[in-house]
Scaffold this active site. Structure first.
Site, PDB file in Angstrom:
ATOM      1  N   GLU A 155       0.853  -1.186   0.000  1.00  0.00           N
ATOM      2  CA  GLU A 155       0.000   0.000   0.000  1.00  0.00           C
ATOM      3  C   GLU A 155       0.895   1.244   0.000  1.00  0.00           C
ATOM      4  OE1 GLU A 155      -3.532   0.280  -0.089  1.00  0.00           O
ATOM      5  OE2 GLU A 155      -2.561   2.165  -0.615  1.00  0.00           O
ATOM      6  N   CYS A 264       5.243   5.551   9.197  1.00  0.00           N
ATOM      7  CA  CYS A 264       5.789   4.780   8.074  1.00  0.00           C
ATOM      8  C   CYS A 264       7.280   5.018   7.865  1.00  0.00           C
ATOM      9  CB  CYS A 264       5.014   5.099   6.809  1.00  0.00           C
ATOM     10  SG  CYS A 264       3.370   4.412   6.897  1.00  0.00           S
TER      11      CYS A 264
HETATM   12  C1  UDX Z   1       4.302   7.774   3.495  1.00  0.00           C
HETATM   13  C2  UDX Z   1       4.387   7.500   1.983  1.00  0.00           C
HETATM   14  O1  UDX Z   1       4.253   8.739   1.278  1.00  0.00           O
HETATM   15  C3  UDX Z   1       3.305   6.516   1.555  1.00  0.00           C
HETATM   16  O2  UDX Z   1       3.447   6.211   0.183  1.00  0.00           O
HETATM   17  C4  UDX Z   1       3.428   5.256   2.392  1.00  0.00           C
HETATM   18  O3  UDX Z   1       2.389   4.355   2.074  1.00  0.00           O
HETATM   19  C5  UDX Z   1       3.380   5.576   3.867  1.00  0.00           C
HETATM   20  O4  UDX Z   1       4.398   6.544   4.195  1.00  0.00           O
HETATM   21  P1  UDX Z   1       2.801   9.268   5.111  1.00  0.00           P
HETATM   22  O5  UDX Z   1       3.656   8.768   6.225  1.00  0.00           O
HETATM   23  O6  UDX Z   1       1.324   9.293   5.279  1.00  0.00           O
HETATM   24  O7  UDX Z   1       3.068   8.416   3.768  1.00  0.00           O
HETATM   25  O8  UDX Z   1       3.245  10.772   4.821  1.00  0.00           O
HETATM   26  P2  UDX Z   1       4.017  11.598   3.704  1.00  0.00           P
HETATM   27  O9  UDX Z   1       3.078  12.564   3.098  1.00  0.00           O
HETATM   28  O10 UDX Z   1       4.780  10.759   2.796  1.00  0.00           O
HETATM   29  O11 UDX Z   1       5.021  12.434   4.643  1.00  0.00           O
HETATM   30  C6  UDX Z   1       5.931  11.769   5.516  1.00  0.00           C
HETATM   31  C7  UDX Z   1       6.721  12.763   6.304  1.00  0.00           C
HETATM   32  O12 UDX Z   1       7.663  13.436   5.460  1.00  0.00           O
HETATM   33  C8  UDX Z   1       5.905  13.863   6.978  1.00  0.00           C
HETATM   34  O13 UDX Z   1       6.398  14.072   8.276  1.00  0.00           O
HETATM   35  C9  UDX Z   1       6.152  15.079   6.120  1.00  0.00           C
HETATM   36  O14 UDX Z   1       6.017  16.270   6.830  1.00  0.00           O
HETATM   37  C10 UDX Z   1       7.578  14.835   5.665  1.00  0.00           C
HETATM   38  N1  UDX Z   1       7.939  15.497   4.398  1.00  0.00           N
HETATM   39  C11 UDX Z   1       7.308  15.152   3.245  1.00  0.00           C
HETATM   40  C12 UDX Z   1       8.953  16.441   4.388  1.00  0.00           C
HETATM   41  O15 UDX Z   1       9.553  16.759   5.425  1.00  0.00           O
HETATM   42  N2  UDX Z   1       9.297  17.014   3.194  1.00  0.00           N
HETATM   43  C13 UDX Z   1       8.688  16.693   2.025  1.00  0.00           C
HETATM   44  O16 UDX Z   1       9.067  17.251   0.988  1.00  0.00           O
HETATM   45  C14 UDX Z   1       7.657  15.732   2.055  1.00  0.00           C
END
Ligand code: UDX
Length: 435
Positions: A155, A264
Protein backbone atom coordinates in the site's frame (compact mmCIF):
# COMPACT_ATOMS: atom_id res chain seq x y z
CA UNK A 1 -13.51 -8.65 -18.01
CA UNK A 2 -15.89 -9.77 -15.33
CA UNK A 3 -16.15 -7.46 -12.28
CA UNK A 4 -17.90 -9.93 -10.00
CA UNK A 5 -18.61 -8.98 -6.44
CA UNK A 6 -15.89 -10.55 -4.37
CA UNK A 7 -16.03 -11.67 -0.76
CA UNK A 8 -13.19 -9.87 0.93
CA UNK A 9 -11.88 -10.00 4.48
CA UNK A 10 -9.57 -7.20 5.61
CA UNK A 11 -7.72 -8.06 8.80
CA UNK A 12 -6.73 -4.93 10.71
CA UNK A 13 -8.65 -1.68 10.92
CA UNK A 14 -5.77 0.76 11.12
CA UNK A 15 -5.00 3.35 8.46
CA UNK A 16 -4.23 0.80 5.77
CA UNK A 17 -6.92 -1.77 6.66
CA UNK A 18 -9.82 0.58 7.16
CA UNK A 19 -9.15 2.55 4.00
CA UNK A 20 -8.72 -0.68 2.03
CA UNK A 21 -11.99 -2.11 3.42
CA UNK A 22 -13.97 1.07 2.73
CA UNK A 23 -12.55 1.35 -0.79
CA UNK A 24 -13.45 -2.21 -1.78
CA UNK A 25 -16.92 -1.84 -0.23
CA UNK A 26 -17.44 1.34 -2.24
CA UNK A 27 -16.35 -0.57 -5.36
CA UNK A 28 -19.26 -2.94 -4.72
CA UNK A 29 -17.54 -5.90 -3.07
CA UNK A 30 -18.72 -7.59 0.11
CA UNK A 31 -16.21 -6.70 2.83
CA UNK A 32 -15.73 -7.88 6.41
CA UNK A 33 -13.23 -5.76 8.29
CA UNK A 34 -11.73 -7.47 11.32
CA UNK A 35 -9.89 -6.18 14.35
CA UNK A 36 -9.07 -7.96 17.61
CA UNK A 37 -9.72 -4.74 19.53
CA UNK A 38 -13.40 -5.24 20.44
CA UNK A 39 -13.81 -1.68 21.66
CA UNK A 40 -12.61 -0.38 18.30
CA UNK A 41 -14.95 -2.73 16.43
CA UNK A 42 -17.93 -1.70 18.55
CA UNK A 43 -17.22 1.93 17.75
CA UNK A 44 -16.72 1.18 14.06
CA UNK A 45 -20.11 -0.57 14.04
CA UNK A 46 -21.52 2.85 14.97
CA UNK A 47 -19.34 4.50 12.28
CA UNK A 48 -17.02 6.02 14.89
CA UNK A 49 -13.53 5.98 13.38
CA UNK A 50 -10.41 5.39 15.51
CA UNK A 51 -8.50 8.19 13.74
CA UNK A 52 -9.09 11.27 11.63
CA UNK A 53 -8.80 10.82 7.88
CA UNK A 54 -10.54 13.20 5.45
CA UNK A 55 -13.39 11.53 3.52
CA UNK A 56 -13.12 8.14 5.22
CA UNK A 57 -16.03 8.47 7.61
CA UNK A 58 -18.37 9.34 4.74
CA UNK A 59 -17.28 6.18 2.90
CA UNK A 60 -17.86 4.03 5.98
CA UNK A 61 -21.28 5.60 6.65
CA UNK A 62 -22.30 5.04 3.02
CA UNK A 63 -21.41 1.34 2.98
CA UNK A 64 -21.82 0.09 6.53
CA UNK A 65 -24.34 -2.70 7.07
CA UNK A 66 -24.80 -2.97 3.32
CA UNK A 67 -21.60 -4.40 1.92
CA UNK A 68 -19.27 -3.38 4.76
CA UNK A 69 -19.42 -5.05 8.16
CA UNK A 70 -17.09 -4.94 11.13
CA UNK A 71 -16.33 -7.94 13.31
CA UNK A 72 -13.91 -9.03 16.01
CA UNK A 73 -14.08 -12.65 14.85
CA UNK A 74 -11.07 -13.45 12.72
CA UNK A 75 -12.22 -17.03 12.16
CA UNK A 76 -15.60 -15.89 10.88
CA UNK A 77 -14.07 -13.29 8.57
CA UNK A 78 -11.69 -15.80 7.03
CA UNK A 79 -14.29 -18.54 6.58
CA UNK A 80 -16.73 -16.24 4.82
CA UNK A 81 -14.19 -14.79 2.38
CA UNK A 82 -12.30 -15.74 -0.77
CA UNK A 83 -9.78 -12.92 -0.61
CA UNK A 84 -8.01 -11.98 2.62
CA UNK A 85 -5.98 -8.83 3.00
CA UNK A 86 -3.56 -8.84 5.93
CA UNK A 87 -3.34 -5.24 7.10
CA UNK A 88 -2.31 -5.71 10.72
CA UNK A 89 0.33 -3.63 12.49
CA UNK A 90 4.02 -4.44 12.09
CA UNK A 91 5.48 -2.16 14.79
CA UNK A 92 9.21 -1.63 15.19
CA UNK A 93 11.19 -3.63 17.73
CA UNK A 94 14.10 -2.01 19.62
CA UNK A 95 16.65 -3.40 17.12
CA UNK A 96 14.82 -1.78 14.18
CA UNK A 97 13.28 -5.00 12.87
CA UNK A 98 9.52 -5.28 12.36
CA UNK A 99 7.43 -7.23 14.85
CA UNK A 100 5.58 -9.75 12.70
CA UNK A 101 3.70 -11.49 15.51
CA UNK A 102 0.30 -10.25 14.27
CA UNK A 103 1.03 -11.34 10.69
CA UNK A 104 1.94 -14.81 11.92
CA UNK A 105 -1.22 -14.99 14.05
CA UNK A 106 -3.36 -14.18 11.01
CA UNK A 107 -1.51 -16.73 8.86
CA UNK A 108 -2.22 -19.42 11.47
CA UNK A 109 -5.87 -18.40 11.64
CA UNK A 110 -6.09 -18.69 7.84
CA UNK A 111 -4.59 -22.19 8.03
CA UNK A 112 -7.22 -23.12 10.64
CA UNK A 113 -10.10 -21.82 8.56
CA UNK A 114 -9.09 -22.88 5.08
CA UNK A 115 -12.55 -24.10 4.04
CA UNK A 116 -12.08 -23.28 0.30
CA UNK A 117 -9.49 -21.70 -2.01
CA UNK A 118 -8.32 -18.37 -0.65
CA UNK A 119 -6.05 -15.68 -1.92
CA UNK A 120 -4.04 -14.30 0.99
CA UNK A 121 -2.62 -10.86 0.33
CA UNK A 122 -0.11 -9.03 2.49
CA UNK A 123 -0.97 -5.35 2.56
CA UNK A 124 0.90 -4.35 5.72
CA UNK A 125 4.42 -3.01 5.26
CA UNK A 126 6.54 -6.08 5.84
CA UNK A 127 10.19 -7.04 5.36
CA UNK A 128 11.10 -8.75 2.11
CA UNK A 129 10.53 -12.53 2.28
CA UNK A 130 7.52 -12.22 4.60
CA UNK A 131 5.26 -13.58 1.83
CA UNK A 132 7.36 -16.72 1.85
CA UNK A 133 6.98 -17.04 5.62
CA UNK A 134 3.19 -16.58 5.41
CA UNK A 135 3.04 -19.36 2.82
CA UNK A 136 5.17 -21.69 4.94
CA UNK A 137 3.04 -20.96 8.02
CA UNK A 138 -0.25 -21.73 6.25
CA UNK A 139 1.25 -24.94 4.84
CA UNK A 140 2.49 -25.95 8.26
CA UNK A 141 -0.77 -25.42 10.13
CA UNK A 142 -3.48 -26.22 7.58
CA UNK A 143 -5.54 -29.28 8.37
CA UNK A 144 -6.36 -30.29 4.79
CA UNK A 145 -4.94 -29.86 1.31
CA UNK A 146 -7.20 -26.98 0.29
CA UNK A 147 -5.44 -24.72 -2.17
CA UNK A 148 -4.42 -21.16 -1.44
CA UNK A 149 -2.14 -18.50 -2.87
CA UNK A 150 -0.13 -15.83 -1.15
CA UNK A 151 0.41 -12.46 -2.83
CA UNK A 152 1.95 -9.13 -1.94
CA UNK A 153 0.06 -5.93 -2.68
CA UNK A 154 1.92 -3.12 -0.92
CA UNK A 155 0.00 0.00 0.00
CA UNK A 156 1.36 3.42 -0.90
CA UNK A 157 -1.34 5.64 0.57
CA UNK A 158 -0.47 8.78 2.48
CA UNK A 159 -2.23 9.69 5.70
CA UNK A 160 -4.43 12.71 5.18
CA UNK A 161 -4.86 11.80 1.51
CA UNK A 162 -5.59 8.12 2.02
CA UNK A 163 -9.00 7.98 0.35
CA UNK A 164 -7.80 9.94 -2.66
CA UNK A 165 -4.69 7.73 -2.95
CA UNK A 166 -6.73 4.58 -2.61
CA UNK A 167 -9.06 5.38 -5.52
CA UNK A 168 -6.42 7.02 -7.70
CA UNK A 169 -3.03 5.51 -6.93
CA UNK A 170 -0.09 6.15 -9.25
CA UNK A 171 0.27 2.39 -9.66
CA UNK A 172 -0.80 -0.91 -8.17
CA UNK A 173 1.93 -3.42 -7.36
CA UNK A 174 1.05 -7.10 -7.20
CA UNK A 175 3.56 -9.76 -6.25
CA UNK A 176 2.17 -13.14 -7.29
CA UNK A 177 3.19 -16.74 -7.73
CA UNK A 178 0.28 -18.11 -9.75
CA UNK A 179 -1.80 -17.05 -12.74
CA UNK A 180 -4.92 -17.49 -10.62
CA UNK A 181 -3.70 -14.99 -8.02
CA UNK A 182 -2.66 -12.53 -10.73
CA UNK A 183 -6.05 -12.80 -12.47
CA UNK A 184 -7.99 -12.18 -9.23
CA UNK A 185 -5.89 -9.15 -8.33
CA UNK A 186 -6.02 -7.70 -11.84
CA UNK A 187 -9.83 -8.08 -11.84
CA UNK A 188 -10.08 -6.47 -8.43
CA UNK A 189 -8.11 -3.40 -9.42
CA UNK A 190 -9.14 -3.08 -13.10
CA UNK A 191 -11.96 -0.58 -12.37
CA UNK A 192 -9.40 1.92 -11.04
CA UNK A 193 -7.84 2.15 -14.50
CA UNK A 194 -4.28 2.64 -13.24
CA UNK A 195 -1.05 0.83 -14.23
CA UNK A 196 -0.65 -2.56 -12.58
CA UNK A 197 2.88 -3.85 -12.11
CA UNK A 198 3.00 -7.60 -11.59
CA UNK A 199 6.11 -9.29 -10.25
CA UNK A 200 7.19 -12.09 -7.94
CA UNK A 201 6.50 -11.59 -4.25
CA UNK A 202 10.03 -10.62 -3.15
CA UNK A 203 10.17 -7.96 -5.87
CA UNK A 204 6.83 -6.47 -4.78
CA UNK A 205 8.03 -6.33 -1.18
CA UNK A 206 11.24 -4.61 -2.23
CA UNK A 207 9.28 -2.09 -4.33
CA UNK A 208 7.63 -0.92 -1.11
CA UNK A 209 10.93 -0.76 0.83
CA UNK A 210 12.63 1.06 -2.02
CA UNK A 211 9.82 3.56 -2.66
CA UNK A 212 9.54 4.73 0.94
CA UNK A 213 13.31 4.80 1.38
CA UNK A 214 13.78 6.80 -1.79
CA UNK A 215 11.19 9.39 -0.71
CA UNK A 216 12.87 9.68 2.69
CA UNK A 217 16.24 10.03 0.92
CA UNK A 218 14.86 12.93 -1.14
CA UNK A 219 13.74 14.67 2.05
CA UNK A 220 17.08 14.15 3.81
CA UNK A 221 18.95 15.25 0.70
CA UNK A 222 17.14 18.58 0.54
CA UNK A 223 17.51 18.96 4.30
CA UNK A 224 21.27 18.50 3.99
CA UNK A 225 21.27 21.10 1.21
CA UNK A 226 19.25 23.40 3.47
CA UNK A 227 22.13 23.32 5.98
CA UNK A 228 24.53 24.51 3.29
CA UNK A 229 22.01 27.21 2.37
CA UNK A 230 21.97 28.33 6.01
CA UNK A 231 25.76 28.52 6.01
CA UNK A 232 25.92 30.55 2.80
CA UNK A 233 22.78 32.67 2.98
CA UNK A 234 21.26 30.88 -0.01
CA UNK A 235 17.57 29.99 -0.32
CA UNK A 236 16.73 26.27 -0.26
CA UNK A 237 13.23 26.89 -1.60
CA UNK A 238 14.65 28.32 -4.82
CA UNK A 239 17.16 25.49 -5.00
CA UNK A 240 14.35 22.92 -4.62
CA UNK A 241 12.15 24.69 -7.15
CA UNK A 242 14.84 24.78 -9.80
CA UNK A 243 15.95 21.22 -9.07
CA UNK A 244 12.37 19.95 -9.17
CA UNK A 245 11.69 21.42 -12.60
CA UNK A 246 14.17 18.93 -13.96
CA UNK A 247 11.75 16.12 -14.80
CA UNK A 248 14.33 13.53 -13.85
CA UNK A 249 14.30 14.88 -10.30
CA UNK A 250 10.67 15.96 -9.86
CA UNK A 251 9.22 18.60 -7.56
CA UNK A 252 7.76 16.47 -4.82
CA UNK A 253 9.42 15.58 -1.51
CA UNK A 254 11.91 18.40 -1.75
CA UNK A 255 10.37 20.42 1.05
CA UNK A 256 13.09 21.21 3.58
CA UNK A 257 12.22 21.50 7.25
CA UNK A 258 12.30 19.59 10.50
CA UNK A 259 12.22 16.28 8.65
CA UNK A 260 9.94 13.32 8.25
CA UNK A 261 7.97 11.58 10.98
CA UNK A 262 4.89 9.37 11.14
CA UNK A 263 4.41 5.68 11.49
CA UNK A 264 5.79 4.78 8.07
CA UNK A 265 9.05 6.45 7.08
CA UNK A 266 10.95 6.19 10.40
CA UNK A 267 10.08 2.54 10.95
CA UNK A 268 10.34 1.56 7.29
CA UNK A 269 13.84 3.03 6.97
CA UNK A 270 14.92 1.23 10.15
CA UNK A 271 13.41 -2.01 8.90
CA UNK A 272 15.12 -1.75 5.49
CA UNK A 273 18.49 -1.06 7.15
CA UNK A 274 17.91 -4.05 9.42
CA UNK A 275 16.79 -6.48 6.73
CA UNK A 276 19.60 -5.40 4.38
CA UNK A 277 22.14 -6.09 7.12
CA UNK A 278 20.56 -9.45 7.80
CA UNK A 279 20.84 -10.28 4.11
CA UNK A 280 24.50 -9.27 4.14
CA UNK A 281 24.42 -5.69 2.81
CA UNK A 282 25.28 -2.61 4.83
CA UNK A 283 22.84 0.07 3.56
CA UNK A 284 24.99 2.98 4.73
CA UNK A 285 23.10 5.49 2.59
CA UNK A 286 19.91 4.89 4.57
CA UNK A 287 21.74 5.20 7.89
CA UNK A 288 22.81 8.64 6.77
CA UNK A 289 19.25 9.50 5.66
CA UNK A 290 18.09 8.70 9.19
CA UNK A 291 20.95 10.63 10.81
CA UNK A 292 20.27 13.75 8.75
CA UNK A 293 16.58 13.48 9.58
CA UNK A 294 17.23 13.30 13.33
CA UNK A 295 19.67 16.18 13.10
CA UNK A 296 17.07 18.52 11.56
CA UNK A 297 15.07 18.56 14.80
CA UNK A 298 18.16 19.39 16.85
CA UNK A 299 19.10 22.05 14.30
CA UNK A 300 15.69 23.70 14.67
CA UNK A 301 16.03 23.78 18.47
CA UNK A 302 19.54 25.28 18.17
CA UNK A 303 18.24 28.05 15.90
CA UNK A 304 15.61 29.01 18.49
CA UNK A 305 18.17 28.87 21.30
CA UNK A 306 20.57 31.07 19.36
CA UNK A 307 17.93 33.82 19.21
CA UNK A 308 16.38 33.45 22.66
CA UNK A 309 19.73 32.78 24.40
CA UNK A 310 18.30 31.43 27.68
CA UNK A 311 15.20 29.25 27.33
CA UNK A 312 14.51 28.88 31.04
CA UNK A 313 11.25 30.60 31.91
CA UNK A 314 10.61 31.72 28.31
CA UNK A 315 7.20 30.97 26.82
CA UNK A 316 7.30 29.10 23.52
CA UNK A 317 4.12 28.56 21.54
CA UNK A 318 4.08 25.48 19.30
CA UNK A 319 1.50 25.31 16.54
CA UNK A 320 1.14 21.99 14.76
CA UNK A 321 1.95 18.77 16.62
CA UNK A 322 0.98 15.95 14.24
CA UNK A 323 3.71 14.62 11.95
CA UNK A 324 2.05 16.34 8.99
CA UNK A 325 -1.18 18.22 8.17
CA UNK A 326 -4.64 16.63 7.79
CA UNK A 327 -4.00 13.90 10.30
CA UNK A 328 -4.29 13.53 14.06
CA UNK A 329 -1.38 11.08 14.06
CA UNK A 330 1.32 11.90 16.59
CA UNK A 331 3.41 8.77 16.05
CA UNK A 332 7.10 9.65 15.60
CA UNK A 333 6.15 13.29 15.02
CA UNK A 334 9.19 15.62 14.96
CA UNK A 335 7.28 17.83 17.44
CA UNK A 336 7.90 15.25 20.20
CA UNK A 337 11.70 15.61 20.20
CA UNK A 338 11.54 19.37 19.72
CA UNK A 339 9.13 19.82 22.65
CA UNK A 340 11.31 17.56 24.82
CA UNK A 341 14.40 19.61 24.01
CA UNK A 342 12.64 22.90 24.89
CA UNK A 343 11.36 21.41 28.14
CA UNK A 344 14.83 20.16 29.04
CA UNK A 345 16.05 23.75 28.87
CA UNK A 346 13.24 24.97 31.14
CA UNK A 347 10.97 26.68 28.58
CA UNK A 348 7.23 27.02 29.26
CA UNK A 349 5.24 25.50 26.43
CA UNK A 350 1.86 26.36 25.04
CA UNK A 351 0.67 23.89 22.40
CA UNK A 352 -2.04 23.82 19.77
CA UNK A 353 -2.98 21.52 16.93
CA UNK A 354 -6.23 21.57 14.94
CA UNK A 355 -6.68 17.76 15.03
CA UNK A 356 -4.10 15.96 17.14
CA UNK A 357 -4.65 17.79 20.44
CA UNK A 358 -6.44 14.76 21.97
CA UNK A 359 -3.66 12.34 21.02
CA UNK A 360 -0.99 14.84 22.05
CA UNK A 361 -2.62 15.26 25.49
CA UNK A 362 -2.32 11.51 26.05
CA UNK A 363 1.25 11.44 24.82
CA UNK A 364 2.40 14.44 26.86
CA UNK A 365 0.31 13.70 29.95
CA UNK A 366 3.37 13.63 32.21
CA UNK A 367 5.04 16.66 30.67
CA UNK A 368 4.97 20.27 31.82
CA UNK A 369 3.01 21.59 28.84
CA UNK A 370 -0.18 23.54 28.42
CA UNK A 371 -2.69 23.00 25.68
CA UNK A 372 -4.39 26.10 24.34
CA UNK A 373 -8.04 26.28 23.31
CA UNK A 374 -7.22 28.03 20.07
CA UNK A 375 -4.51 29.41 17.83
CA UNK A 376 -4.37 32.92 19.21
CA UNK A 377 -4.75 31.74 22.81
CA UNK A 378 -1.60 29.62 22.34
CA UNK A 379 0.36 32.58 21.04
CA UNK A 380 -0.58 35.11 23.77
CA UNK A 381 2.48 36.38 25.65
CA UNK A 382 4.96 34.03 23.97
CA UNK A 383 8.64 34.80 23.32
CA UNK A 384 8.78 32.58 20.28
CA UNK A 385 6.15 31.10 17.98
CA UNK A 386 7.10 27.77 16.38
CA UNK A 387 5.30 26.19 13.43
CA UNK A 388 5.96 22.45 13.26
CA UNK A 389 3.17 21.26 10.93
CA UNK A 390 2.02 23.14 7.83
CA UNK A 391 -1.72 23.06 8.57
CA UNK A 392 -3.69 25.05 6.01
CA UNK A 393 -5.38 27.23 8.64
CA UNK A 394 -2.00 28.48 9.87
CA UNK A 395 -1.39 30.05 6.48
CA UNK A 396 -4.44 32.28 7.00
CA UNK A 397 -3.33 33.68 10.36
CA UNK A 398 -3.52 37.42 11.00
CA UNK A 399 0.14 38.30 11.68
CA UNK A 400 -0.59 41.90 12.67
CA UNK A 401 -2.76 40.54 15.47
CA UNK A 402 -0.11 37.96 16.32
CA UNK A 403 2.56 40.62 16.67
CA UNK A 404 0.44 42.44 19.24
CA UNK A 405 -0.13 39.23 21.17
CA UNK A 406 3.50 38.11 21.39
CA UNK A 407 5.92 39.22 24.10
CA UNK A 408 8.76 38.96 21.58
CA UNK A 409 8.06 38.76 17.84
CA UNK A 410 10.17 35.72 16.93
CA UNK A 411 8.79 33.18 14.48
CA UNK A 412 10.50 29.81 13.95
CA UNK A 413 9.08 28.17 10.85
CA UNK A 414 9.98 24.48 10.91
CA UNK A 415 8.17 23.79 7.64
CA UNK A 416 9.16 26.85 5.61
CA UNK A 417 5.49 27.75 5.26
CA UNK A 418 5.86 31.51 5.28
CA UNK A 419 7.53 34.22 3.27
CA UNK A 420 10.28 35.31 5.67
CA UNK A 421 10.74 38.67 3.98
CA UNK A 422 7.05 39.56 4.39
CA UNK A 423 7.16 38.67 8.07
CA UNK A 424 10.36 40.65 8.58
CA UNK A 425 8.65 43.67 7.02
CA UNK A 426 5.86 43.25 9.59
CA UNK A 427 8.50 43.50 12.30
CA UNK A 428 9.07 39.84 13.09
CA UNK A 429 12.38 38.11 13.48
CA UNK A 430 12.04 35.04 11.23
CA UNK A 431 13.83 31.70 11.37
CA UNK A 432 13.40 29.33 8.43
CA UNK A 433 15.13 26.08 7.52
CA UNK A 434 17.72 26.89 4.86
CA UNK A 435 16.30 30.21 3.82
C1 UDX B 1 4.30 7.77 3.49
C2 UDX B 1 4.39 7.50 1.98
O1 UDX B 1 4.25 8.74 1.28
C3 UDX B 1 3.30 6.52 1.56
O2 UDX B 1 3.45 6.21 0.18
C4 UDX B 1 3.43 5.26 2.39
O3 UDX B 1 2.39 4.36 2.07
C5 UDX B 1 3.38 5.58 3.87
O4 UDX B 1 4.40 6.54 4.19
P1 UDX B 1 2.80 9.27 5.11
O5 UDX B 1 3.66 8.77 6.22
O6 UDX B 1 1.32 9.29 5.28
O7 UDX B 1 3.07 8.42 3.77
O8 UDX B 1 3.24 10.77 4.82
P2 UDX B 1 4.02 11.60 3.70
O9 UDX B 1 3.08 12.56 3.10
O10 UDX B 1 4.78 10.76 2.80
O11 UDX B 1 5.02 12.43 4.64
C6 UDX B 1 5.93 11.77 5.52
C7 UDX B 1 6.72 12.76 6.30
O12 UDX B 1 7.66 13.44 5.46
C8 UDX B 1 5.90 13.86 6.98
O13 UDX B 1 6.40 14.07 8.28
C9 UDX B 1 6.15 15.08 6.12
O14 UDX B 1 6.02 16.27 6.83
C10 UDX B 1 7.58 14.84 5.66
N1 UDX B 1 7.94 15.50 4.40
C11 UDX B 1 7.31 15.15 3.25
C12 UDX B 1 8.95 16.44 4.39
O15 UDX B 1 9.55 16.76 5.42
N2 UDX B 1 9.30 17.01 3.19
C13 UDX B 1 8.69 16.69 2.02
O16 UDX B 1 9.07 17.25 0.99
C14 UDX B 1 7.66 15.73 2.06
Amino acid sequence: MNYDKKKICVVGSGHVGLVCAATFAQMGHVVICIDNDKKKINLLKKSVLPFYEPGLKQLVVKNINKNLVFSASLDEGIKKSDIIFIAVGTPPLPDGSADLTSVETVARAIARNLNRYKLVIEKSTVPVQTGQKIKETIHRYRKNSTQFDVASNPEFLREGKAVEDSFAPDRIVIGVESQRAERILRELYAPLGVPIIASDINTAEIIKHASNSFLATKISFINAVSRICDLTGADVEKVALAMGLDKRIGKQFLQAGIGYGGFCFPKDIEAFIYISKKLGYDFGLLKEVKRINDEQRACFVEKVKERLWVLKGKKIAVLGLSFKPDTDDMRFAPSIDIIDAFLKDGAKLSLFDPASQKNAKLLFKNKRVQFAAGLYAAIKGCDCLCFLTEWHEFKKLDFKKIKLLMANPLIADGRNMFDGEKLRKLGFEYIGMGK
